[in-house]
Design a protein around this motif. Structure first.
Motif, PDB file in Angstrom:
ATOM      1  N   ASP A 125       0.832  -1.200   0.000  1.00  0.00           N
ATOM      2  CA  ASP A 125       0.000   0.000   0.000  1.00  0.00           C
ATOM      3  C   ASP A 125       0.871   1.257   0.000  1.00  0.00           C
ATOM      4  OD1 ASP A 125      -2.350   1.482   0.095  1.00  0.00           O
ATOM      5  OD2 ASP A 125      -2.439   1.451   2.278  1.00  0.00           O
ATOM      6  N   GLU A 126       1.921   1.244   0.824  1.00  0.00           N
ATOM      7  CA  GLU A 126       2.844   2.382   0.862  1.00  0.00           C
ATOM      8  C   GLU A 126       3.531   2.565  -0.492  1.00  0.00           C
ATOM      9  OE1 GLU A 126       6.781   3.939   3.324  1.00  0.00           O
ATOM     10  OE2 GLU A 126       5.668   2.179   4.043  1.00  0.00           O
ATOM     11  N   LEU A 127       3.864   1.464  -1.127  1.00  0.00           N
ATOM     12  CA  LEU A 127       4.480   1.528  -2.446  1.00  0.00           C
ATOM     13  C   LEU A 127       3.561   2.209  -3.448  1.00  0.00           C
ATOM     14  CD1 LEU A 127       6.498   0.822  -4.666  1.00  0.00           C
ATOM     15  CD2 LEU A 127       5.557  -1.517  -4.681  1.00  0.00           C
ATOM     16  N   SER A 128       2.295   1.843  -3.442  1.00  0.00           N
ATOM     17  CA  SER A 128       1.339   2.470  -4.358  1.00  0.00           C
ATOM     18  C   SER A 128       1.228   3.967  -4.086  1.00  0.00           C
ATOM     19  CB  SER A 128      -0.036   1.808  -4.215  1.00  0.00           C
ATOM     20  OG  SER A 128      -0.954   2.358  -5.127  1.00  0.00           O
ATOM     21  N   SER A 129       1.266   4.338  -2.814  1.00  0.00           N
ATOM     22  CA  SER A 129       1.203   5.762  -2.466  1.00  0.00           C
ATOM     23  C   SER A 129       2.442   6.503  -2.952  1.00  0.00           C
ATOM     24  CB  SER A 129       1.061   5.926  -0.944  1.00  0.00           C
ATOM     25  OG  SER A 129      -0.159   5.386  -0.482  1.00  0.00           O
ATOM     26  N   ALA A 130       3.608   5.876  -2.803  1.00  0.00           N
ATOM     27  CA  ALA A 130       4.850   6.497  -3.266  1.00  0.00           C
ATOM     28  C   ALA A 130       4.833   6.678  -4.779  1.00  0.00           C
ATOM     29  CB  ALA A 130       6.051   5.660  -2.843  1.00  0.00           C
ATOM     30  N   ILE A 131       4.316   5.684  -5.479  1.00  0.00           N
ATOM     31  CA  ILE A 131       4.209   5.796  -6.938  1.00  0.00           C
ATOM     32  C   ILE A 131       3.203   6.880  -7.305  1.00  0.00           C
ATOM     33  CG2 ILE A 131       3.425   4.598  -9.022  1.00  0.00           C
ATOM     34  CD1 ILE A 131       4.629   2.040  -7.860  1.00  0.00           C
ATOM     35  N   GLY A 132       2.118   6.973  -6.542  1.00  0.00           N
ATOM     36  CA  GLY A 132       1.130   8.015  -6.803  1.00  0.00           C
ATOM     37  C   GLY A 132       1.712   9.415  -6.651  1.00  0.00           C
ATOM     38  N   LEU A 133       2.565   9.598  -5.650  1.00  0.00           N
ATOM     39  CA  LEU A 133       3.210  10.898  -5.466  1.00  0.00           C
ATOM     40  C   LEU A 133       4.164  11.191  -6.622  1.00  0.00           C
ATOM     41  CD1 LEU A 133       3.822  13.388  -3.752  1.00  0.00           C
ATOM     42  CD2 LEU A 133       5.551  12.025  -2.536  1.00  0.00           C
ATOM     43  N   ALA A 134       4.966  10.187  -6.995  1.00  0.00           N
ATOM     44  CA  ALA A 134       5.887  10.369  -8.119  1.00  0.00           C
ATOM     45  C   ALA A 134       5.119  10.685  -9.396  1.00  0.00           C
ATOM     46  CB  ALA A 134       6.728   9.111  -8.301  1.00  0.00           C
ATOM     47  N   ARG A 135       3.992  10.044  -9.565  1.00  0.00           N
ATOM     48  CA  ARG A 135       3.169  10.276 -10.760  1.00  0.00           C
ATOM     49  C   ARG A 135       2.747  11.740 -10.857  1.00  0.00           C
ATOM     50  NH1 ARG A 135      -2.159  10.823 -11.440  1.00  0.00           N
ATOM     51  NH2 ARG A 135      -3.139  10.179 -13.414  1.00  0.00           N
ATOM     52  N   GLU A 136       2.408  12.346  -9.720  1.00  0.00           N
ATOM     53  CA  GLU A 136       1.986  13.749  -9.740  1.00  0.00           C
ATOM     54  C   GLU A 136       3.112  14.655 -10.231  1.00  0.00           C
ATOM     55  OE1 GLU A 136      -1.149  14.860  -9.225  1.00  0.00           O
ATOM     56  OE2 GLU A 136      -1.587  12.696  -9.155  1.00  0.00           O
ATOM     57  N   PHE A 137       4.339  14.399  -9.774  1.00  0.00           N
ATOM     58  CA  PHE A 137       5.484  15.177 -10.261  1.00  0.00           C
ATOM     59  C   PHE A 137       5.684  14.953 -11.758  1.00  0.00           C
ATOM     60  CE2 PHE A 137       7.024  14.860  -5.726  1.00  0.00           C
ATOM     61  CZ  PHE A 137       6.897  16.209  -5.445  1.00  0.00           C
ATOM     62  N   CYS A 138       5.509  13.706 -12.183  1.00  0.00           N
ATOM     63  CA  CYS A 138       5.697  13.377 -13.601  1.00  0.00           C
ATOM     64  C   CYS A 138       4.626  14.031 -14.470  1.00  0.00           C
ATOM     65  CB  CYS A 138       5.686  11.857 -13.795  1.00  0.00           C
ATOM     66  SG  CYS A 138       7.103  11.011 -13.047  1.00  0.00           S
ATOM     67  N   LEU A 139       3.405  14.087 -13.966  1.00  0.00           N
ATOM     68  CA  LEU A 139       2.333  14.763 -14.693  1.00  0.00           C
ATOM     69  C   LEU A 139       2.638  16.251 -14.864  1.00  0.00           C
ATOM     70  CD1 LEU A 139      -0.901  13.179 -13.171  1.00  0.00           C
ATOM     71  CD2 LEU A 139      -0.182  13.048 -15.559  1.00  0.00           C
ATOM     72  N   ASP A 140       3.173  16.849 -13.805  1.00  0.00           N
ATOM     73  CA  ASP A 140       3.510  18.280 -13.871  1.00  0.00           C
ATOM     74  C   ASP A 140       4.534  18.559 -14.969  1.00  0.00           C
ATOM     75  OD1 ASP A 140       1.801  18.841 -11.806  1.00  0.00           O
ATOM     76  OD2 ASP A 140       3.348  18.925 -10.256  1.00  0.00           O
ATOM     77  N   LYS A 141       5.394  17.577 -15.229  1.00  0.00           N
ATOM     78  CA  LYS A 141       6.437  17.746 -16.246  1.00  0.00           C
ATOM     79  C   LYS A 141       6.012  17.232 -17.617  1.00  0.00           C
ATOM     80  CE  LYS A 141       9.639  19.706 -13.780  1.00  0.00           C
ATOM     81  NZ  LYS A 141      10.125  21.074 -14.118  1.00  0.00           N
ATOM     82  N   GLY A 142       4.792  16.706 -17.709  1.00  0.00           N
ATOM     83  CA  GLY A 142       4.276  16.264 -18.999  1.00  0.00           C
ATOM     84  C   GLY A 142       4.847  14.947 -19.498  1.00  0.00           C
ATOM     85  N   HIS A 143       5.345  14.106 -18.610  1.00  0.00           N
ATOM     86  CA  HIS A 143       5.896  12.821 -19.055  1.00  0.00           C
ATOM     87  C   HIS A 143       4.786  11.927 -19.608  1.00  0.00           C
ATOM     88  CE1 HIS A 143       9.954  13.495 -17.736  1.00  0.00           C
ATOM     89  NE2 HIS A 143       9.567  13.800 -16.505  1.00  0.00           N
ATOM     90  N   LYS A 144       5.102  11.242 -20.675  1.00  0.00           N
ATOM     91  CA  LYS A 144       4.102  10.422 -21.365  1.00  0.00           C
ATOM     92  C   LYS A 144       3.994   9.001 -20.801  1.00  0.00           C
ATOM     93  CE  LYS A 144       4.602  12.986 -25.704  1.00  0.00           C
ATOM     94  NZ  LYS A 144       3.366  13.745 -25.475  1.00  0.00           N
ATOM     95  N   PHE A 145       4.862   8.644 -19.865  1.00  0.00           N
ATOM     96  CA  PHE A 145       4.828   7.283 -19.326  1.00  0.00           C
ATOM     97  C   PHE A 145       3.917   7.165 -18.101  1.00  0.00           C
ATOM     98  CE2 PHE A 145       8.621   9.346 -17.477  1.00  0.00           C
ATOM     99  CZ  PHE A 145       8.291   9.295 -16.127  1.00  0.00           C
ATOM    100  N   THR A 146       3.200   8.241 -17.744  1.00  0.00           N
ATOM    101  CA  THR A 146       2.383   8.178 -16.537  1.00  0.00           C
ATOM    102  C   THR A 146       1.270   7.135 -16.631  1.00  0.00           C
ATOM    103  OG1 THR A 146       1.084  10.057 -17.371  1.00  0.00           O
ATOM    104  CG2 THR A 146       2.847  10.550 -15.799  1.00  0.00           C
ATOM    105  N   TYR A 147       0.845   6.800 -17.841  1.00  0.00           N
ATOM    106  CA  TYR A 147      -0.175   5.753 -17.981  1.00  0.00           C
ATOM    107  C   TYR A 147       0.352   4.422 -17.458  1.00  0.00           C
ATOM    108  CZ  TYR A 147       2.150   3.420 -21.913  1.00  0.00           C
ATOM    109  OH  TYR A 147       3.034   2.711 -22.689  1.00  0.00           O
TER     110      TYR A 147
END
Length: 231
Positions: A79-101
């Motif tokens: 569960d903590e891992l999923s949360s950590a990935i979710g936080l990283a995803r938000e930073f990646c979205l801010d930068k427009g990375h295409k691998f967020t899917y």
């Protein structure tokens, strides 16, 4: 404690965000989007149930175990891992990375990982095992993504430290949480309580997170910090 599949009567809130058994593995999702409230019952469901107040929780099979059991430790780390990935995803979205899917899909697969962990084989019926079986396809997907990113990355010739911007650093943090999740899953896999592919997936996921962290740094034009022996 994680809320992967526990307390079915109180799953009204979580089933709308990510199903425990995702549709990419079963044509009929285990949990639907419908409300579990009695027809015509408009009462707001409570998020707390008080059933764990004495330090015990339930597996998907209905077995009551202490919260410090290896099963719940592995669930918490996942569960903590999923949360950590979710936080990283938000930073990646801010930068427009295409691998967020890919990160989206991984978070849903981690729900499936949790379902499998929460179904210890020693108390599972055949119906439980069928619903929570974890397959090797997600491992293959990770390997494909790793290979694709690696083709674009410069060769790794030095030890690198978690760095390279917020997206990269957050993905490195998720990688370390993934390693802990893998370590906590290892003993219950060896005991036969969990599908071996769960451990393989987590092992490959840490490699993926390392690789995509480097890729994010490269795409953002950020320099990775190289390890140097302190003088």
């Amino acid at each position: 404690m994680t809320s992967f599949i526990f307390k079915p009567a109180n799953l009204r809130c979580v089933t709308r965000t990510c199903r425990v058994i995702s549709e990419h593995r079963t044509k009929k999702p285990f949990f639907s989007d419908r409300s579990y409230a009695t027809e015509g019952d408009n009462r707001v469901p409570k998020i707390y149930t008080k059933t764990g107040d004495k330090g015990f929780s339930s597996t998907f099979t209905g077995e009551r175990r202490p919260k410090e059991d290896h099963i719940f430790e592995a669930l918490g780390n996942t569960d903590e891992l999923s949360s950590a990935i979710g936080l990283a995803r938000e930073f990646c979205l801010d930068k427009g990375h295409k691998f967020t899917y890919q990160l989206d899909k991984i978070q849903c697969i981690l729900q499936d990982v949790g379902s499998n962990i929460a179904t210890p084989r020693s108390s599972a019926r055949e119906s439980h095992i069928k619903r929570t079986k974890f397959t090797s396809q997600p491992i293959t997907d990770l390997e494909t993504w790793i290979d694709d990113f690696t083709k674009e990355l410069p060769p790794l010739t030095n030890f690198i430290l978690p760095s390279g911007g917020k997206s990269s650093a957050a993905l490195h943090l998720a990688r370390t949480v993934c390693r802990r999740a893998e370590r906590s899953v290892a003993p219950i896999v060896r005991s036969g309580e969990v599908d071996p592919d769960v451990a393989k997936f987590l092992n490959r996921l840490s490699d993926y997170l390392f690789t995509v962290a480097r890729y994010a740094a490269m795409k953002e034009g950020n320099e990775e910090k190289i390890y140097k022996r302190p003088e």
